[in-house]
Design a protein around this motif. Structure first.
Motif, PDB file in Angstrom:
ATOM      1  N   ARG A   1       0.824  -1.203   0.000  1.00  0.00           N
ATOM      2  CA  ARG A   1       0.000   0.000   0.000  1.00  0.00           C
ATOM      3  C   ARG A   1       0.863   1.260   0.000  1.00  0.00           C
ATOM      4  O   ARG A   1       0.554   2.238  -0.687  1.00  0.00           O
ATOM      5  CB  ARG A   1      -0.923   0.000   1.220  1.00  0.00           C
ATOM      6  CG  ARG A   1      -2.022  -1.042   1.140  1.00  0.00           C
ATOM      7  CD  ARG A   1      -2.922  -0.972   2.353  1.00  0.00           C
ATOM      8  NE  ARG A   1      -3.994  -1.964   2.275  1.00  0.00           N
ATOM      9  CZ  ARG A   1      -4.904  -2.167   3.225  1.00  0.00           C
ATOM     10  NH1 ARG A   1      -4.853  -1.440   4.345  1.00  0.00           N
ATOM     11  NH2 ARG A   1      -5.845  -3.075   3.066  1.00  0.00           N
ATOM     12  N   ASN A   2       1.915   1.237   0.781  1.00  0.00           N
ATOM     13  CA  ASN A   2       2.823   2.386   0.791  1.00  0.00           C
ATOM     14  C   ASN A   2       3.470   2.578  -0.578  1.00  0.00           C
ATOM     15  O   ASN A   2       3.643   3.708  -1.051  1.00  0.00           O
ATOM     16  CB  ASN A   2       3.902   2.196   1.860  1.00  0.00           C
ATOM     17  CG  ASN A   2       3.337   2.290   3.272  1.00  0.00           C
ATOM     18  OD1 ASN A   2       2.299   2.927   3.483  1.00  0.00           O
ATOM     19  ND2 ASN A   2       3.994   1.656   4.226  1.00  0.00           N
TER      20      ASN A   2
ATOM     21  N   ARG B   1       0.933   4.182  -2.905  1.00  0.00           N
ATOM     22  CA  ARG B   1       0.839   5.625  -2.688  1.00  0.00           C
ATOM     23  C   ARG B   1       2.009   6.353  -3.350  1.00  0.00           C
ATOM     24  O   ARG B   1       1.831   7.418  -3.958  1.00  0.00           O
ATOM     25  CB  ARG B   1       0.828   5.930  -1.190  1.00  0.00           C
ATOM     26  CG  ARG B   1      -0.427   5.463  -0.467  1.00  0.00           C
ATOM     27  CD  ARG B   1      -0.495   6.089   0.917  1.00  0.00           C
ATOM     28  NE  ARG B   1      -1.564   5.490   1.718  1.00  0.00           N
ATOM     29  CZ  ARG B   1      -1.376   4.549   2.623  1.00  0.00           C
ATOM     30  NH1 ARG B   1      -0.146   4.076   2.849  1.00  0.00           N
ATOM     31  NH2 ARG B   1      -2.399   4.058   3.296  1.00  0.00           N
ATOM     32  N   LYS B   2       3.188   5.775  -3.240  1.00  0.00           N
ATOM     33  CA  LYS B   2       4.367   6.387  -3.847  1.00  0.00           C
ATOM     34  C   LYS B   2       4.231   6.438  -5.367  1.00  0.00           C
ATOM     35  O   LYS B   2       4.506   7.467  -6.007  1.00  0.00           O
ATOM     36  CB  LYS B   2       5.612   5.593  -3.452  1.00  0.00           C
ATOM     37  CG  LYS B   2       6.899   6.156  -4.028  1.00  0.00           C
ATOM     38  CD  LYS B   2       8.091   5.322  -3.603  1.00  0.00           C
ATOM     39  CE  LYS B   2       9.376   5.859  -4.231  1.00  0.00           C
ATOM     40  NZ  LYS B   2      10.541   5.021  -3.838  1.00  0.00           N
TER      41      LYS B   2
ATOM     42  N   THR C   1       1.455   6.399  -7.091  1.00  0.00           N
ATOM     43  CA  THR C   1       0.383   7.341  -7.448  1.00  0.00           C
ATOM     44  C   THR C   1       0.887   8.775  -7.428  1.00  0.00           C
ATOM     45  O   THR C   1       0.569   9.574  -8.319  1.00  0.00           O
ATOM     46  CB  THR C   1      -0.803   7.187  -6.481  1.00  0.00           C
ATOM     47  OG1 THR C   1      -1.292   5.840  -6.534  1.00  0.00           O
ATOM     48  CG2 THR C   1      -1.929   8.144  -6.837  1.00  0.00           C
TER      49      THR C   1
ATOM     50  N   GLY D   1       0.391   1.926  -9.378  1.00  0.00           N
ATOM     51  CA  GLY D   1      -0.338   2.393  -8.211  1.00  0.00           C
ATOM     52  C   GLY D   1      -1.741   1.842  -8.105  1.00  0.00           C
ATOM     53  O   GLY D   1      -2.323   1.808  -7.026  1.00  0.00           O
TER      54      GLY D   1
ATOM     55  N   GLY E   1      -3.711   0.421  -4.732  1.00  0.00           N
ATOM     56  CA  GLY E   1      -4.077   1.790  -4.395  1.00  0.00           C
ATOM     57  C   GLY E   1      -5.390   1.868  -3.639  1.00  0.00           C
ATOM     58  O   GLY E   1      -6.192   0.938  -3.650  1.00  0.00           O
ATOM     59  N   GLU E   2      -5.597   3.011  -2.991  1.00  0.00           N
ATOM     60  CA  GLU E   2      -6.824   3.205  -2.234  1.00  0.00           C
ATOM     61  C   GLU E   2      -8.024   3.414  -3.162  1.00  0.00           C
ATOM     62  O   GLU E   2      -9.139   3.028  -2.837  1.00  0.00           O
ATOM     63  CB  GLU E   2      -6.655   4.416  -1.304  1.00  0.00           C
ATOM     64  CG  GLU E   2      -5.569   4.209  -0.247  1.00  0.00           C
ATOM     65  CD  GLU E   2      -5.382   5.447   0.618  1.00  0.00           C
ATOM     66  OE1 GLU E   2      -6.068   6.460   0.353  1.00  0.00           O
ATOM     67  OE2 GLU E   2      -4.552   5.391   1.546  1.00  0.00           O
TER      68      GLU E   2
ATOM     69  N   ASN F   1      -6.616   5.707 -10.492  1.00  0.00           N
ATOM     70  CA  ASN F   1      -5.325   5.411 -11.123  1.00  0.00           C
ATOM     71  C   ASN F   1      -5.504   4.898 -12.545  1.00  0.00           C
ATOM     72  O   ASN F   1      -4.761   5.278 -13.454  1.00  0.00           O
ATOM     73  CB  ASN F   1      -4.574   4.361 -10.293  1.00  0.00           C
ATOM     74  CG  ASN F   1      -4.066   4.915  -8.982  1.00  0.00           C
ATOM     75  OD1 ASN F   1      -4.838   5.152  -8.064  1.00  0.00           O
ATOM     76  ND2 ASN F   1      -2.777   5.140  -8.879  1.00  0.00           N
TER      77      ASN F   1
END
Length: 389
Positions: free
Chosen positions: A81-82, A85-86, A88, A110, A114-115, A120
């Motif tokens: 997940r981290n 984010r990077k 994205t 991403g 991604g969330e 994306n």
């Protein structure tokens, strides 16, 4: 807060009791199996406190280790997940720089964890579209469409991309799914306007005009221009089709639109084409006497035939009133030229050119001069026209 008060009370009690304990140490004897312990009460209390503290420390360490082991199962997911984010963030920066290859690659990565994967994927599709990578673009859009809330957004985006690509039929098929109505959002309505114009589907655009006007999708000037283009195209099509279509189209206009000279001129030309010339001339002459305009006078020059002597007399009777009207001079010049009266045509073309130098008018004057054998004057007139380029 309560815990702090309890600790404060214990400390105060300890301060109160400590002088007594120091003065009266007491005696404590413990026997556990073969082990015997003899000590004072003061040291026994201190030992209990130290034992309890160590017990609390051991409990804290055990709980911490337990939580560490429990959370270690989810560490890879958290890392992904981290990383998403990077990617994205990097993709958004690349989009801002219009670095399409980097943006597509970062946004696609991403989207995996991604969330908001649909966001994306839409960004990746945009980057792919700008690279003319239509296959990847369509794949991204298909994946984004799996999100129920993103279906309309994906369909709108796909329609826009297909329109920009020149695939009008496919874009129209996608737009029909969105069904542009008064409840549609502005982007859908604007896409409909652009696509209908590209396809020259003036019937569909005409049905959409009231919605566009009501929702103020376009500025007033833009809307008026669009209405003029649409109605003009419909009248031209109807005038080439049949008399019934012409009447249908004419009565489809609003009462205010039926008073506009552009539409009156096209309607009159259509009437003349379907052997209703008298009605067309009467309509145009009425407009000329009321308020002459370029479309009306141009249509009149096209409708009047050499045999319409009476109509020409009525026009000539207005010479004093419209002697400074350029369109009036051009209309009479065209009428005389149509009758092969080049002498009178030359006179009226000269009046028109006197009011305003125009290339077309100068070339028409030169044609009349050539028919009259005035070759040198015609050559000079064409030179003057060439200077206006």
């Amino acid at each position: 807060m309560i815990r702090a008060l309890v600790y404060l009370v214990i400390i105060l009690l300890g301060l109160c009791v400590s002088p007594f304990l120091v003065g009266n140490k007491g005696y404590l004897y413990l026997a556990i199996g073969e082990y015997q312990i003899e000590t004072s009460i003061f040291f026994a209390v201190i030992g209990l406190i130290i034992f309890y503290s160590l017990l609390q420390l051991v409990e804290f360490v055990m709980v911490w280790l337990f939580n560490l082991v429990l959370n270690s199962r989810y560490l890879p997911e958290r890392w992904r997940r981290n990383a998403a984010r990077k990617h994205t963030l990097l993709g958004a920066l690349a989009l801002a720089e219009e670095n399409w290859p980097a943006a597509e690659k970062a946004m696609a990565k991403g989207a995996e964890k991604g969330e908001i994967p649909a966001l994306n994927l839409l960004a990746a599709a945009r980057a792919a579209h700008h690279q003319n990578n239509f296959q990847s673009r369509d794949e991204y859009l298909a994946k984004a469409e799996l999100e129920p809330q993103a279906v309309k957004a994906v369909s709108t985006t796909r329609t826009r991309y297909l329109l920009q690509q020149g695939e009008l039929a496919a874009a129209r098929e996608e737009l029909d799914k969105l069904n542009p109505t008064s409840k549609s959002k502005f982007p859908v309505l604007k896409l409909a306007i652009e696509l209908y114009q590209a396809q020259q589907d003036w019937q569909a655009l005409k049905l959409l005009l009231p919605i566009i006007n009501k929702k103020h999708v376009l500025a007033d000037e833009q809307f008026q221009a669009l209405s003029l283009t649409t109605n003009t195209a419909l009248l031209n099509q109807a005038g080439l089709a049949n008399e019934q279509e012409l009447e249908k189209c004419w009565h489809w206009l609003t009462r205010a639109e039926r008073k506009q000279p552009e539409y009156i001129a096209l309607y009159a030309i259509g009437l003349n084409r379907f052997e209703r010339g008298d009605e067309a001339k009467k309509l145009l002459l009425k407009q000329v006497k009321a308020a002459p305009s370029a479309p009306i006078l141009q249509a009149l020059a096209e409708v009047i035939s050499p045999a319409d002597v009476e109509v020409k007399k009525q026009l000539l009777a207005l010479e004093t009133q419209y002697q400074d009207n350029l369109d009036y001079q051009v209309c009479l010049a065209k009428l005389y030229q149509k009758n092969h009266d080049f002498h009178q045509a030359k006179i009226w073309w000269q009046k028109a050119c006197y009011l305003k130098d125009d290339r077309d008018n100068l070339h028409a004057l030169a044609d009349a001069q050539e028919h009259l054998g005035e070759l040198n004057r015609a050559l000079q007139t064409r030179r003057n026209a060439a200077k206006l380029i």
